[in-house]
Write a protein that holds these residues in place. Structure first.
Motif, short mmCIF file in Angstrom:
data_model
loop_
_atom_site.label_atom_id
_atom_site.label_comp_id
_atom_site.label_asym_id
_atom_site.label_seq_id
_atom_site.Cartn_x
_atom_site.Cartn_y
_atom_site.Cartn_z
N ALA A 57 0.98 -1.08 0.34
CA ALA A 57 -0.20 0.19 0.06
C ALA A 57 1.08 1.61 0.11
CB ALA A 57 -0.86 0.32 0.97
N VAL A 79 -5.82 -1.34 4.54
CA VAL A 79 -4.48 -0.96 4.11
C VAL A 79 -4.96 0.31 4.19
CG1 VAL A 79 -4.14 -2.73 2.15
CG2 VAL A 79 -5.80 -0.82 1.35
N THR A 80 -6.59 1.25 4.47
CA THR A 80 -6.59 2.94 4.46
C THR A 80 -5.28 3.36 5.07
OG1 THR A 80 -8.31 4.20 4.87
CG2 THR A 80 -7.81 2.76 6.15
N LEU A 83 -1.55 3.75 3.58
CA LEU A 83 -1.89 4.25 1.65
C LEU A 83 -0.97 5.29 0.64
CD1 LEU A 83 -3.49 2.44 -1.20
CD2 LEU A 83 -4.55 4.26 -0.76
N THR A 87 -2.44 6.56 -5.58
CA THR A 87 -2.32 5.05 -5.40
C THR A 87 -3.32 4.68 -6.05
OG1 THR A 87 -0.24 4.35 -4.58
CG2 THR A 87 -1.59 2.87 -4.50
N VAL A 89 -6.45 2.49 -6.70
CA VAL A 89 -6.75 1.26 -6.54
C VAL A 89 -7.66 0.57 -7.30
CG1 VAL A 89 -8.16 -0.30 -3.92
CG2 VAL A 89 -7.00 1.80 -4.25
N LEU A 105 -11.35 3.33 1.75
CA LEU A 105 -10.17 4.44 1.13
C LEU A 105 -10.66 5.74 1.41
CD1 LEU A 105 -10.34 2.50 -1.87
CD2 LEU A 105 -8.63 2.48 -0.24
N THR A 109 -8.68 8.89 -3.50
CA THR A 109 -8.08 8.31 -3.53
C THR A 109 -8.69 7.26 -5.15
OG1 THR A 109 -7.75 7.00 -2.10
CG2 THR A 109 -7.79 5.57 -3.43
#
Length: 265
Positions: A57, A79-80, A83, A87, A89, A105, A109
């Motif tokens: 991440a 993963v938030t 991250l 990125t 996703v 997220l 994002t």
């Protein structure tokens, strides 16, 4: 551009294989898997490195989420905090909308949803791609290029992805179903099973190649095979008597509706 693939099952490995075969540097691709044996297998086969989820991440520019749909929300929640800002996703999960994914997220994002199909395993996939609210055209194009490594990829509005699932996402199963029926009928007609299988397989392969030619319509191809009053005409009349065309339409509507249902839960 660095890519991380989280959950390298059939489809995740198809993408991985396609990227490496297309000339992408394995050093720019990492994988996150649970089992050590699987990590070693992927390292030996493709030259890619295993990393932990948090590292994937933090350091990837494209994070491909290839876990089962019911595990996606938990993984994104995990993963938030790690991250990397910016990125992209990418979700391979059927039915889960970009709006649902964005809820798990950090704000802003870029999320891109992909509906692939299993022929990606042999480099002949057909993928539909849709960007979420924060996905810019360049983000969607990055993902389109990635999926082009395993076949063809088209960008569509997200509201069309459920219909696309009914045509191409689940489509290979319909073809296999038809192949099974052709083989079984051939056996009933007195052919040995290996011969019936070879005949059906090569026939489907050849017909698909003809369909893939530019400017060719399936109706024209069908008519070219069908002589008035001949054997093919009689076979097609029987299929129409059994309402096979209507059955396909109903089946694909059911597939579309199920995809919608999955996105509502």
């Amino acid at each position: 551009m660095t890519h991380a693939i989280v959950g390298v099952g059939q489809m995740g490995e198809a993408i991985l294989s396609g990227l490496v075969s297309a000339g992408w540097n394995p050093a720019d691709i990492t994988v996150t898997v649970r089992r050590d044996e699987r990590a070693q297998e992927l390292a030996q086969r493709y030259g890619v490195r295993r990393v932990q989820l948090a590292q994937a991440a933090r350091h990837s520019e494209v994070l491909v989420v290839g876990v089962k749909p019911h595990d996606v929300a938990r993984l994104l929640d995990e993963v938030t905090n790690d991250l990397r800002k910016g990125t992209v996703v990418v979700s391979l999960a059927a039915g889960l909308t970009t709006e649902t994914l964005e809820e798990h997220l950090p704000g802003g994002t870029p999320v891109v949803r992909v509906m692939p199909n299993t022929p990606a395993l042999v480099g002949k996939g057909m993928s539909g791609i849709s960007g979420g609210r924060h996905a810019r055209p360049e983000h969607v194009e990055q993902v389109r290029q990635m999926m082009a490594a395993v076949g063809r990829a088209v960008v569509v509005p997200e509201h069309q992805l459920d219909a696309l699932t009914a045509v191409s996402g689940s489509g290979p199963a319909y073809v296999f179903y038809v192949a099974e029926a052709m083989v079984e009928a051939g056996v009933q007609l007195g052919l040995a099973r290996p011969l019936a299988t070879e005949l059906a397989t090569q026939t489907l392969l050849g017909a698909a190649e003809m369909l893939a030619r530019p400017g060719v319509h399936p109706s024209i191809l069908r008519e070219n095979v069908t002589s008035p009053g001949g054997t093919t005409a009689q076979a097609l009349k029987t299929l129409d008597d059994y309402r096979v065309r209507a059955a396909f339409a109903a089946a694909m509507e059911a597939c579309r509706d199920r995809s919608v249902e999955l996105g509502e839960h």
